[in-house]
Design a protein around this motif. Structure first.
Motif, PDB file in Angstrom:
ATOM      1  N   GLY A  76       1.034  -1.352  -0.565  1.00 44.95           N
ATOM      2  CA  GLY A  76       0.077   0.203  -0.167  1.00 44.95           C
ATOM      3  C   GLY A  76       0.654   1.159  -0.156  1.00 44.95           C
ATOM      4  N   LEU A  77       0.389   2.390  -0.737  1.00 44.27           N
ATOM      5  CA  LEU A  77       0.958   3.678  -0.598  1.00 44.27           C
ATOM      6  C   LEU A  77       0.433   4.507   0.664  1.00 44.27           C
ATOM      7  N   ALA A  78      -0.194   4.401   1.498  1.00 42.69           N
ATOM      8  CA  ALA A  78      -0.721   5.183   2.700  1.00 42.69           C
ATOM      9  C   ALA A  78      -0.070   4.462   4.057  1.00 42.69           C
ATOM     10  N   LEU A 328       5.468   1.637 -20.154  1.00 42.11           N
ATOM     11  CA  LEU A 328       5.619   2.991 -20.050  1.00 42.11           C
ATOM     12  C   LEU A 328       5.486   2.858 -18.708  1.00 42.11           C
ATOM     13  N   ARG A 329       3.478   2.581 -18.696  1.00 44.94           N
ATOM     14  CA  ARG A 329       3.122   3.335 -17.283  1.00 44.94           C
ATOM     15  C   ARG A 329       3.206   2.467 -15.784  1.00 44.94           C
ATOM     16  N   GLU A 330       3.224   1.214 -16.709  1.00 47.98           N
ATOM     17  CA  GLU A 330       4.210   0.920 -15.084  1.00 47.98           C
ATOM     18  C   GLU A 330       5.426   1.299 -14.408  1.00 47.98           C
ATOM     19  N   VAL A 332       6.704   4.184 -14.158  1.00 50.94           N
ATOM     20  CA  VAL A 332       6.086   4.950 -13.646  1.00 50.94           C
ATOM     21  C   VAL A 332       6.195   5.676 -12.041  1.00 50.94           C
ATOM     22  N   THR A 333       6.055   5.099 -11.284  1.00 54.62           N
ATOM     23  CA  THR A 333       5.740   5.104  -9.478  1.00 54.62           C
ATOM     24  C   THR A 333       7.336   4.348  -9.644  1.00 54.62           C
ATOM     25  N   GLU A 334       7.629   3.636  -9.295  1.00 57.70           N
ATOM     26  CA  GLU A 334       9.327   2.860  -9.482  1.00 57.70           C
ATOM     27  C   GLU A 334      10.331   4.098  -9.806  1.00 57.70           C
ATOM     28  N   VAL A 343       5.561  13.672  -3.664  1.00 54.28           N
ATOM     29  CA  VAL A 343       4.684  13.750  -2.449  1.00 54.28           C
ATOM     30  C   VAL A 343       3.286  13.289  -3.111  1.00 54.28           C
ATOM     31  N   LYS A 344       3.081  12.622  -2.659  1.00 55.05           N
ATOM     32  CA  LYS A 344       1.628  12.014  -3.708  1.00 55.05           C
ATOM     33  C   LYS A 344       0.100  12.326  -3.236  1.00 55.05           C
ATOM     34  N   HIS A 345      -0.850  12.532  -4.840  1.00 51.29           N
ATOM     35  CA  HIS A 345      -2.083  12.789  -4.126  1.00 51.29           C
ATOM     36  C   HIS A 345      -2.850  12.057  -5.090  1.00 51.29           C
ATOM     37  N   ALA A 376       2.221  14.378 -12.818  1.00 46.17           N
ATOM     38  CA  ALA A 376       0.703  13.595 -13.342  1.00 46.17           C
ATOM     39  C   ALA A 376       0.167  12.245 -13.993  1.00 46.17           C
ATOM     40  N   PHE A 377       0.137  11.385 -13.380  1.00 49.97           N
ATOM     41  CA  PHE A 377      -0.687  10.356 -14.370  1.00 49.97           C
ATOM     42  C   PHE A 377      -1.760   9.688 -13.805  1.00 49.97           C
ATOM     43  N   GLY A 378      -2.154   8.017 -14.277  1.00 51.75           N
ATOM     44  CA  GLY A 378      -3.360   7.624 -14.115  1.00 51.75           C
ATOM     45  C   GLY A 378      -4.162   6.734 -14.840  1.00 51.75           C
ATOM     46  N   HIS A 379      -5.413   7.168 -13.986  1.00 50.52           N
ATOM     47  CA  HIS A 379      -6.274   6.461 -14.658  1.00 50.52           C
ATOM     48  C   HIS A 379      -7.272   7.502 -15.443  1.00 50.52           C
ATOM     49  N   LEU A 380      -7.222   8.396 -16.829  1.00 54.27           N
ATOM     50  CA  LEU A 380      -7.810   9.130 -16.640  1.00 54.27           C
ATOM     51  C   LEU A 380      -9.511   8.437 -17.175  1.00 54.27           C
ATOM     52  N   ILE A 385      -6.355  10.870 -11.036  1.00 57.42           N
ATOM     53  CA  ILE A 385      -4.836  11.122 -11.255  1.00 57.42           C
ATOM     54  C   ILE A 385      -4.193  10.883  -9.521  1.00 57.42           C
ATOM     55  N   HIS A 386      -3.179  10.250  -9.951  1.00 59.06           N
ATOM     56  CA  HIS A 386      -1.990  10.208  -9.522  1.00 59.06           C
ATOM     57  C   HIS A 386      -1.145  12.069  -9.612  1.00 59.06           C
ATOM     58  N   TYR A 387      -1.486  12.288  -8.546  1.00 61.15           N
ATOM     59  CA  TYR A 387      -1.338  14.392  -9.439  1.00 61.15           C
ATOM     60  C   TYR A 387       0.274  13.855  -7.661  1.00 61.15           C
ATOM     61  N   ASN A 388       0.989  13.525  -8.199  1.00 56.59           N
ATOM     62  CA  ASN A 388       2.305  12.940  -7.470  1.00 56.59           C
ATOM     63  C   ASN A 388       2.970  14.281  -7.742  1.00 56.59           C
ATOM     64  N   VAL A 389       3.630  14.812  -6.878  1.00 58.85           N
ATOM     65  CA  VAL A 389       4.531  16.540  -6.094  1.00 58.85           C
ATOM     66  C   VAL A 389       5.952  16.380  -6.810  1.00 58.85           C
ATOM     67  N   ALA A 417      -9.012   8.801  -4.392  1.00 55.80           N
ATOM     68  CA  ALA A 417      -9.619   7.623  -4.901  1.00 55.80           C
ATOM     69  C   ALA A 417      -9.196   5.771  -5.116  1.00 55.80           C
ATOM     70  N   GLU A 418      -8.372   5.367  -4.512  1.00 56.10           N
ATOM     71  CA  GLU A 418      -7.639   4.608  -5.135  1.00 56.10           C
ATOM     72  C   GLU A 418      -6.976   3.514  -4.188  1.00 56.10           C
ATOM     73  N   HIS A 419      -6.277   4.276  -3.070  1.00 61.80           N
ATOM     74  CA  HIS A 419      -5.167   4.573  -2.402  1.00 61.80           C
ATOM     75  C   HIS A 419      -5.600   4.420  -1.526  1.00 61.80           C
ATOM     76  N   GLY A 420      -7.042   4.926  -0.184  1.00 61.47           N
ATOM     77  CA  GLY A 420      -6.909   4.667   1.057  1.00 61.47           C
ATOM     78  C   GLY A 420      -6.459   5.476   1.781  1.00 61.47           C
TER      79      GLY A 420
HETATM   80  C1  2HG Z   1      -0.643   3.154 -10.287  1.00 63.78           C
HETATM   81  O1  2HG Z   1      -1.545   3.774 -10.987  1.00 63.78           O
HETATM   82  C2  2HG Z   1      -0.736   3.323  -8.889  1.00 63.78           C
HETATM   83  O2  2HG Z   1       0.694   3.087 -10.623  1.00 63.78           O
HETATM   84  C3  2HG Z   1       0.597   3.626  -8.144  1.00 63.78           C
HETATM   85  O3  2HG Z   1      -1.991   3.570  -8.279  1.00 63.78           O
HETATM   86  C4  2HG Z   1       0.205   5.635  -7.657  1.00 63.78           C
HETATM   87  O4  2HG Z   1       2.563   5.791  -7.333  1.00 63.78           O
HETATM   88  C5  2HG Z   1       1.331   6.147  -7.457  1.00 63.78           C
HETATM   89  O5  2HG Z   1       1.322   7.162  -7.400  1.00 63.78           O
END
Ligand code: 2HG
Ligand code: ZN
Length: 462
Positions: A76-78, A328-330, A332-334, A343-345, A376-380, A385-389, A417-420
């Motif tokens: 988890g991310l929270a 490419l999408r997978e 992004v977080t790493e 700072v994640k949103h 910014a990326f995510g599940h449009l 949106i993962h609006y990470n700063v 939206a999804e991480h809790g």
């Molecule tokens: C994703 O959509 C995950 O890849 C992680 O929910 C989002 O890193 C993130 O902020």
């Protein structure tokens, strides 16, 4: 014997010494989340092998007045699955309860224990010719229990819904140590309160999920994946409309990737998009059991170019190429983690407001936290949106949170939206949720866990 020694003694007699971890180095993986943002210190880690043992652990800890932190894959991310720093909380890991009990390809169900890794459950469904439609980057480590407790989202939500919509039955150990047996495989069950909903997304604060029955779907035989670049998020939404027209209910993912995200992935994962550079990218996947999908995707792409919605784009020619586009999408977080502090949103706003949200949040940050960079990326397709700063040492995370979440609130959105909520957003939830809703949440918590022994300090303040 001190109370702590007595507790260890009782837990060890129940489970055997191998299932009770007390030593520093062995405790480490259970003590901290993978981003190492929430370091904790457990009294010990217990690893039961069945629901009866979980129930006994809960009773023993209850008698000792000790709190329990349930833990699945700890992805988890929270910070929802790690203990606090007091050294008094017991981490209850479900990783030994990992069996898949059944897969029913006609009834379209899978029954698995809480510690079963999501990927293993997906593979079992696939071996039976079916699909478990929960797909997320952490699927190689995330567990069924954690996915249910967190009501996980992922990339297929726009088609199949959140985990909640796939749960048919649950077995849960309650804070008083009783077991609620609800592992039903029914599509329709309107008999009384649907109590399982309370535990889905409650992040281990109301009960411990020990097993679940999830719904499967027929496995689509064909799929098509495309990556397109667009000028801005408004164009991405027009593309979504076009995709809905051409691909209809076959769309299974519609992901937004910013140029910043692409640059991070290029820098840290060495991956590059096979299309011209641009400001925004959309990764679309559609899947169907019927033929004709690729033709529909080509029609969509043609229309997107003709109407000048897409600037460049490619449709994957093979499964391998589709995987390359998804990589490419997978990554992004790493890649973001490798870049430095962020700072994640994890926000959502009504879908059609996403473009305006992105503009206004960007302006608010530029004014209130100069020097930050937005990833910014995510599940449009879900308005999520993962609006990470990306920040440096001088930026205050709470200040950045406030700027972004105030804009989210102004759009009637959600701060998760999804991480809790975990421990990361406890203060933010209390700030943005109205008092009657918070009181309702506390009423539910008090009713089930009056002594606050289950994952205290997560979701609600301790
Ligand atoms: C994703 O959509 C995950 O890849 C992680 O929910 C989002 O890193 C993130 O902020
Ligand atoms: Zn996500």
């Amino acid at each position: 014997m001190t109370n702590a020694t007595d507790l260890l003694h009782r837990l060890t007699s129940l489970l055997g010494p191998a299932a009770v971890i007390t030593e520093g180095a062995d405790l480490e993986p259970y003590a901290v989340d993978w981003r190492r943002l929430f370091p904790g210190k457990p009294a010990c880690v217990v690893r039961p092998s069945n629901a009866q043992q979980v129930a006994r652990i809960v009773q023993i800890c209850r008698e000792a007045g000790v709190a329990i932190v349930p833990q699945g894959g700890n992805t988890g991310l929270a910070g929802g699955a790690v203990p606090d720093a007091t050294g008094t909380q017991v981490v209850l890991s479900l990783n030994r309860m990992a069996a898949i009990r059944s897969v029913d390809p006609v009834g379209l169900t899978i029954e698995a224990e809480a510690g079963c890794i999501l990927k293993i459950a997906q593979d079992a469904a696939a071996a039976a010719g079916r699909l478990l439609p929960i797909s997320l980057a952490a699927e190689g480590s995330a567990t069924i229990g954690g996915v249910v407790a967190a009501n996980a989202g992922g990339v297929n939500v726009l088609r199949y819904g959140m985990t909640r919509s796939l749960v048919l039955g649950l077995e849960v150990v309650l804070p008083d140590g009783t077991i609620a047996h609800g592992l039903r495989k029914l599509r329709k069950d309107n008999a009384g309160y649907d109590w399982k909903q309370l535990f889905i997304g409650s992040e281990g604060t109301l009960g411990i999920v020990t097993a679940a029955v999830l719904r499967l779907v027929p496995r689509p035989k064909h799929s098509v994946t495309a990556l397109l670049s667009v000028a801005d998020p408004a164009a991405a939404l027009r593309l979504l409309e076009l995709a809905q027209d051409e691909l209809g209910d076959q769309i299974s993912a519609f992901e937004l990737i910013s140029a910043t995200s692409m640059q991070l992935v290029a820098r840290h994962a060495g991956l590059k998009a096979p299309i011209a550079e641009g400001e925004w990218f959309v990764l679309i996947e559609a899947a169907s059991s019927l033929a004709g999908l690729r033709e529909a995707a080509e029609t969509m792409l043609g229309a997107a170019f003709e109407q000048e919605i897409a600037l460049d784009g490619v449709i994957a020619e093979s499964g391998a190429q589709a995987s390359q586009l998804w990589a490419l999408r997978e990554h992004v977080t790493e890649s973001e983690a490798r870049e430095g502090k962020s700072v994640k949103h994890d926000v959502s706003v009504p879908l059609t407001e996403v473009p305006r949200f992105l503009i206004e949040a960007g302006e608010a940050l530029a004014a209130g936290a100069p020097g930050t960079r937005v990833n910014a990326f995510g599940h449009l397709g879900d308005g999520n949106i993962h609006y990470n700063v990306l920040v440096d040492a001088n930026h205050d995370a709470a200040h950045v949170n406030r700027i972004v979440h105030d804009v989210v609130a102004a759009f009637g959105g959600s701060i998760s939206a999804e991480h809790g909520i975990g421990q990361y957003r406890v203060g933010e939830l209390a700030r943005y949720r109205a008092a009657p809703e918070m009181e309702l949440a506390r009423t539910i918590k008090r009713a089930l866990d009056p002594d606050n022994r289950l994952n205290p300090g997560k979701v609600l303040s301790a």
